[in-house]
Design a protein around this motif. Structure first.
Motif, mmCIF file in Angstrom:
data_model
loop_
_atom_site.group_PDB
_atom_site.id
_atom_site.type_symbol
_atom_site.label_atom_id
_atom_site.label_comp_id
_atom_site.label_asym_id
_atom_site.label_seq_id
_atom_site.Cartn_x
_atom_site.Cartn_y
_atom_site.Cartn_z
ATOM 1 N N ALA A 8 0.556 -1.430 0.017
ATOM 2 C CA ALA A 8 -0.014 -0.335 -0.116
ATOM 3 C C ALA A 8 1.093 1.229 0.095
ATOM 4 C CB ALA A 8 -0.367 0.386 0.763
ATOM 5 N N GLY A 9 2.158 0.888 0.581
ATOM 6 C CA GLY A 9 2.713 2.454 0.614
ATOM 7 C C GLY A 9 4.274 2.598 -0.189
ATOM 8 N N THR A 10 4.163 1.837 -0.982
ATOM 9 C CA THR A 10 4.918 2.010 -2.164
ATOM 10 C C THR A 10 4.719 2.462 -3.689
ATOM 11 O OG1 THR A 10 5.608 -0.299 -3.054
ATOM 12 C CG2 THR A 10 6.777 0.317 -1.126
ATOM 13 N N LEU A 75 -10.702 3.676 -6.174
ATOM 14 C CA LEU A 75 -11.987 3.367 -5.508
ATOM 15 C C LEU A 75 -11.203 3.156 -4.220
ATOM 16 C CD1 LEU A 75 -12.801 1.022 -8.656
ATOM 17 C CD2 LEU A 75 -13.627 3.880 -7.744
ATOM 18 N N VAL A 76 -11.618 3.497 -2.906
ATOM 19 C CA VAL A 76 -10.945 3.677 -1.929
ATOM 20 C C VAL A 76 -12.058 2.238 -1.557
ATOM 21 C CG1 VAL A 76 -10.940 5.721 -0.682
ATOM 22 C CG2 VAL A 76 -13.510 4.781 -0.976
ATOM 23 N N LEU A 77 -11.522 1.320 -0.527
ATOM 24 C CA LEU A 77 -11.112 0.072 -0.203
ATOM 25 C C LEU A 77 -13.263 -0.226 0.040
ATOM 26 C CD1 LEU A 77 -9.411 -0.377 2.969
ATOM 27 C CD2 LEU A 77 -8.714 -1.351 1.029
ATOM 28 N N PRO A 78 -13.594 -1.045 -0.426
ATOM 29 C CA PRO A 78 -15.446 -1.107 -0.038
ATOM 30 C C PRO A 78 -15.676 -1.497 2.033
ATOM 31 C CG PRO A 78 -14.358 -3.303 -1.369
ATOM 32 C CD PRO A 78 -12.673 -2.534 -0.999
ATOM 33 N N ARG A 79 -17.284 -0.679 1.467
ATOM 34 C CA ARG A 79 -18.162 -0.369 2.724
ATOM 35 C C ARG A 79 -18.588 -1.677 2.608
ATOM 36 N NH1 ARG A 79 -12.960 2.613 2.754
ATOM 37 N NH2 ARG A 79 -12.786 4.015 5.057
ATOM 38 N N GLU A 80 -19.655 -2.245 3.928
ATOM 39 C CA GLU A 80 -20.470 -2.948 4.073
ATOM 40 C C GLU A 80 -21.804 -1.367 4.892
ATOM 41 O OE1 GLU A 80 -20.349 -7.162 4.856
ATOM 42 O OE2 GLU A 80 -21.623 -6.338 6.184
ATOM 43 N N PRO A 139 -8.346 11.681 -0.918
ATOM 44 C CA PRO A 139 -7.090 10.992 -2.450
ATOM 45 C C PRO A 139 -6.852 9.836 -1.112
ATOM 46 C CG PRO A 139 -6.732 13.123 -0.928
ATOM 47 C CD PRO A 139 -8.291 13.038 -0.560
ATOM 48 N N PHE A 140 -6.574 10.290 0.362
ATOM 49 C CA PHE A 140 -6.367 9.469 1.820
ATOM 50 C C PHE A 140 -7.178 7.928 2.315
ATOM 51 C CE2 PHE A 140 -2.924 11.875 1.061
ATOM 52 C CZ PHE A 140 -1.652 11.147 1.136
ATOM 53 N N GLY A 141 -9.023 8.694 1.642
ATOM 54 C CA GLY A 141 -9.756 7.770 2.095
ATOM 55 C C GLY A 141 -10.713 8.388 3.449
ATOM 56 N N ALA A 142 -11.155 7.857 3.714
ATOM 57 C CA ALA A 142 -11.965 8.445 4.951
ATOM 58 C C ALA A 142 -11.797 7.779 6.117
ATOM 59 C CB ALA A 142 -13.243 9.539 4.724
ATOM 60 N N GLY A 143 -12.775 8.089 7.303
ATOM 61 C CA GLY A 143 -13.066 7.340 8.521
ATOM 62 C C GLY A 143 -11.975 6.041 9.005
ATOM 63 N N ARG A 144 -12.455 5.083 9.489
ATOM 64 C CA ARG A 144 -12.123 4.018 10.088
ATOM 65 C C ARG A 144 -10.918 3.947 9.293
ATOM 66 N NH1 ARG A 144 -15.068 0.875 14.924
ATOM 67 N NH2 ARG A 144 -16.167 2.927 15.993
ATOM 68 N N ARG A 145 -11.509 2.852 8.016
ATOM 69 C CA ARG A 145 -10.159 2.419 6.919
ATOM 70 C C ARG A 145 -9.467 3.538 6.528
ATOM 71 N NH1 ARG A 145 -11.821 -3.205 7.024
ATOM 72 N NH2 ARG A 145 -9.591 -2.986 6.255
ATOM 73 N N MET A 146 -9.308 5.170 7.149
ATOM 74 C CA MET A 146 -8.690 5.612 6.257
ATOM 75 C C MET A 146 -6.983 5.489 6.035
ATOM 76 S SD MET A 146 -8.329 9.523 7.135
ATOM 77 C CE MET A 146 -6.696 10.429 6.481
ATOM 78 N N CYS A 147 -6.268 5.556 5.269
ATOM 79 C CA CYS A 147 -5.015 5.204 5.041
ATOM 80 C C CYS A 147 -4.508 5.320 6.150
ATOM 81 C CB CYS A 147 -3.987 5.704 4.166
ATOM 82 S SG CYS A 147 -2.727 5.779 3.197
ATOM 83 N N PRO A 148 -3.446 4.307 6.868
ATOM 84 C CA PRO A 148 -3.127 4.993 7.910
ATOM 85 C C PRO A 148 -1.935 5.373 7.561
ATOM 86 C CG PRO A 148 -2.706 2.514 7.611
ATOM 87 C CD PRO A 148 -3.719 3.323 6.542
HETATM 88 C C1 HEM Z 1 0.906 9.354 -1.305
HETATM 89 C C2 HEM Z 1 1.252 7.768 -0.710
HETATM 90 C C3 HEM Z 1 -0.675 7.201 -0.629
HETATM 91 C C4 HEM Z 1 -1.658 7.711 -1.096
HETATM 92 C C5 HEM Z 1 -2.074 8.370 -2.059
HETATM 93 C C6 HEM Z 1 -2.670 5.838 -0.238
HETATM 94 C C7 HEM Z 1 -4.179 6.174 -0.588
HETATM 95 C C8 HEM Z 1 -4.446 5.148 0.161
HETATM 96 C C9 HEM Z 1 -6.416 4.856 0.963
HETATM 97 C C10 HEM Z 1 -7.289 5.836 -0.551
HETATM 98 C C11 HEM Z 1 -6.575 3.735 0.841
HETATM 99 C C12 HEM Z 1 -7.458 3.215 1.070
HETATM 100 C C13 HEM Z 1 -8.724 4.955 2.497
HETATM 101 C C14 HEM Z 1 -10.521 4.376 2.932
HETATM 102 O O1 HEM Z 1 -10.789 3.370 1.922
HETATM 103 O O2 HEM Z 1 -10.417 5.243 2.734
HETATM 104 C C15 HEM Z 1 -4.956 3.470 1.508
HETATM 105 C C16 HEM Z 1 -4.767 2.553 2.321
HETATM 106 C C17 HEM Z 1 -4.564 1.596 2.710
HETATM 107 N N1 HEM Z 1 -3.174 2.672 3.090
HETATM 108 FE FE1 HEM Z 1 -2.611 3.934 2.129
HETATM 109 N N2 HEM Z 1 -1.238 6.098 1.115
HETATM 110 C C18 HEM Z 1 -0.179 6.022 0.367
HETATM 111 C C19 HEM Z 1 0.620 6.039 1.391
HETATM 112 C C20 HEM Z 1 0.441 4.888 2.629
HETATM 113 C C21 HEM Z 1 1.476 4.595 2.848
HETATM 114 C C22 HEM Z 1 2.977 4.891 2.871
HETATM 115 C C23 HEM Z 1 1.463 2.344 3.741
HETATM 116 C C24 HEM Z 1 2.647 2.299 4.933
HETATM 117 C C25 HEM Z 1 4.005 2.671 4.990
HETATM 118 C C26 HEM Z 1 0.387 2.990 3.361
HETATM 119 C C27 HEM Z 1 -0.651 2.113 3.765
HETATM 120 C C28 HEM Z 1 -1.785 2.009 4.265
HETATM 121 C C29 HEM Z 1 -2.614 0.548 4.642
HETATM 122 C C30 HEM Z 1 -2.226 -0.709 4.918
HETATM 123 C C31 HEM Z 1 -4.230 1.433 4.461
HETATM 124 C C32 HEM Z 1 -5.367 -0.205 4.646
HETATM 125 C C33 HEM Z 1 -5.435 -0.154 5.221
HETATM 126 C C34 HEM Z 1 -6.798 -0.337 6.159
HETATM 127 O O3 HEM Z 1 -7.144 -2.146 5.423
HETATM 128 O O4 HEM Z 1 -8.268 -0.679 6.976
HETATM 129 N N3 HEM Z 1 -0.454 4.178 2.340
HETATM 130 N N4 HEM Z 1 -4.345 4.113 1.138
#
Ligand code: HEM
Length: 203
Positions: A8-10, A75-80, A139-148
């Motif tokens: 998710a991060g690279t 498309l952010v992660l699916p919600r139920e 861009p990073f989603g929202a709520g509890r499943r927002m990008c950590p």
């Molecule tokens: C520009 C960089 C990044 C963008 C735009 C981005 C965006 C996102 C988005 C849109 C989601 C879905 C959120 C949702 O459904 O509400 C997500 C999930 C996630 N991201 Fe990122 N992300 C980025 C970088 C990273 C980095 C650097 C990491 C970890 C080191 C990371 C780890 C994760 C993980 C583990 C999830 C899944 C969270 C879950 O399952 O609840 N992301 N990211």
């Protein structure tokens, strides 16, 4: 879990760096402005450090605008759905899987003036945050499943960009003009450039 973090991060960060440079190549005015900012802020320092990023407000506007036009996860992660409800006139049954189309929302002309254009200044003096509090910009989603990893994700984008912009000038190969850069997206779980970005650096 480690695999999830790497996965998710690279690609999300590298795709964003590529889209930022692509948008800047197509917009010489913004390229000039951001390079001037970086060079003035960093001038004389041997190395750009994380602390220097706070002195680069325009670079941050450029990144925010790029994430609007090119959210790596369209498309952010699916919600139920947890209870039957009516959403914008649609009846949604309990346990329905909902997928939010961030790509479309980020370009919705109802919320964004001149929505298809790259205009970093639109975020100047704007209260719209990147942290999922404003549903027209996710861009990073929202709520509890927002990008950590949002903070690390931003740093992964800001630092390489500051370096790329500080040390080199960039242009398209073979005398191509900035309008000729192909911006076609390759759609999948992630939105990346369809064609490789080939640029020529100079000092
Ligand atoms: C520009 C960089 C990044 C963008 C735009 C981005 C965006 C996102 C988005 C849109 C989601 C879905 C959120 C949702 O459904 O509400 C997500 C999930 C996630 N991201 Fe990122 N992300 C980025 C970088 C990273 C980095 C650097 C990491 C970890 C080191 C990371 C780890 C994760 C993980 C583990 C999830 C899944 C969270 C879950 O399952 O609840 N992301 N990211």
């Amino acid at each position: 879990m480690m695999q999830d973090m790497f996965g998710a991060g690279t690609d999300t960060s590298s795709a964003t760096v590529e889209w930022v440079i692509s948008e800047l190549i197509r917009c010489p005015r913004a390229m000039e402005k951001v390079q001037t900012e970086v060079r003035q802020a960093v001038n004389g320092k041997e190395k750009i450090k994380e602390d220097d990023i706070q002195d680069l407000p325009y670079l941050n506007l450029v990144i925010r605008e790029t994430l609007r036009l090119h959210p790596p996860l369209p498309l952010v992660l699916p919600r139920e759905c947890r209870q039957p409800m009516n959403l914008a006139g649609y009846d949604v049954a309990n346990k329905t899987k909902l997928i939010v189309n961030v790509f479309a929302i980020n370009r919705d002309p109802e919320y964004w003036k001149d929505a298809e254009s790259f205009i970093p200044e639109r975020f100047e003096n704007s209260n719209t945050t990147i942290m999922g509090a404003d549903y027209e910009y996710l861009p990073f989603g929202a709520g509890r499943r927002m990008c950590p990893g949002s903070a690390l994700g931003l740093a992964n984008v800001q630092l390489p960009l500051a370096n790329i912009l500080y040390y080199f000038k960039w242009k398209l190969p073979n005398g191509s003009s900035h309008g000729q850069l192909d911006m076609t997206e390759s759609f999948g779980a992630m939105v990346q450039r369809k064609t490789q970005l080939m640029l020529v650096p100079s000092f």
